[in-house]
Design a protein around this motif. Structure first.
Motif, PDB file in Angstrom:
ATOM      1  N   SER A 117       2.435  -8.773  -1.300  1.00  9.50           N
ATOM      2  CA  SER A 117       1.591  -9.744  -0.603  1.00  9.50           C
ATOM      3  C   SER A 117       2.429 -10.870  -0.002  1.00  9.50           C
ATOM      4  N   LEU A 118       3.472 -11.289  -0.698  1.00  7.95           N
ATOM      5  CA  LEU A 118       4.358 -12.311  -0.128  1.00  7.95           C
ATOM      6  C   LEU A 118       5.107 -11.790   1.092  1.00  7.95           C
ATOM      7  N   LEU A 119       5.609 -10.564   1.001  1.00  9.31           N
ATOM      8  CA  LEU A 119       6.337  -9.988   2.139  1.00  9.31           C
ATOM      9  C   LEU A 119       5.423  -9.762   3.332  1.00  9.31           C
ATOM     10  N   ASN A 120       4.171  -9.408   3.085  1.00  9.27           N
ATOM     11  CA  ASN A 120       3.229  -9.238   4.186  1.00  9.27           C
ATOM     12  C   ASN A 120       2.878 -10.568   4.841  1.00  9.27           C
ATOM     13  N   LYS A 121       2.846 -11.644   4.067  1.00  2.79           N
ATOM     14  CA  LYS A 121       2.545 -12.955   4.638  1.00  2.79           C
ATOM     15  C   LYS A 121       3.661 -13.455   5.549  1.00  2.79           C
ATOM     16  N   ILE A 122       4.899 -13.107   5.210  1.00  5.06           N
ATOM     17  CA  ILE A 122       5.984 -13.523   6.098  1.00  5.06           C
ATOM     18  C   ILE A 122       6.297 -12.452   7.146  1.00  5.06           C
TER      19      ILE A 122
END
Length: 130
Positions: A117-122
């Motif tokens: 989820s963090l990688l998708n947000k960035i």
């Protein structure tokens, strides 16, 4: 002339296979790719020394008659109270290795979900994330 054609054919086939693999990786869910990567690195049935010690303490905490009059397994749970209830309950039914494997799998799934989820947000693609 013939060997050069085979070399260029091989290079073209290799490039097409690499493109297919890269497209498959980039189109797959990030969560799945990270979970597979973490499982390959960390998922085993063998508990390390620290896990084995805490699992023994958990089993003794919930079942004091497991090893009667043990002076090494009488440590107070303290901040591990919740952990010792969960692992001690699980150790009543399954082995140390199974608890280790399932605990590691649960942590890997949770870390993969959070990290994906963090990688998708960035907005990183999967190849960069790996």
């Amino acid at each position: 002339m013939q060997p050069e054609n085979k070399a260029t054919d091989f290079t073209a086939v290799l490039q097409s296979w690499i493109n297919v693999i890269l497209n498959k990786i980039n189109n797959a869910p990030t969560f799945v790719i990270l979970a597979i990567l973490f499982c390959g690195n960390f998922l085993t049935f063998i508990p390390d020394g620290n896990e084995e010690n805490y699992l023994e303490l958990s089993k003794q905490f919930l079942d004091p008659n497991w090893i009667v009059n043990s002076f090494t397994l009488t440590e107070f749970a303290g901040t591990r109270l919740f952990y010792q209830y969960i692992c001690g309950f699980a150790l009543q039914y399954v082995s140390f290795e199974t608890v280790t494997f399932s605990g590691r799998l649960l942590i890997i799934v949770w870390y993969s979900f959070v990290l994906a989820s963090l990688l998708n947000k960035i907005k990183l693609i999967n190849i960069y994330a790996l």
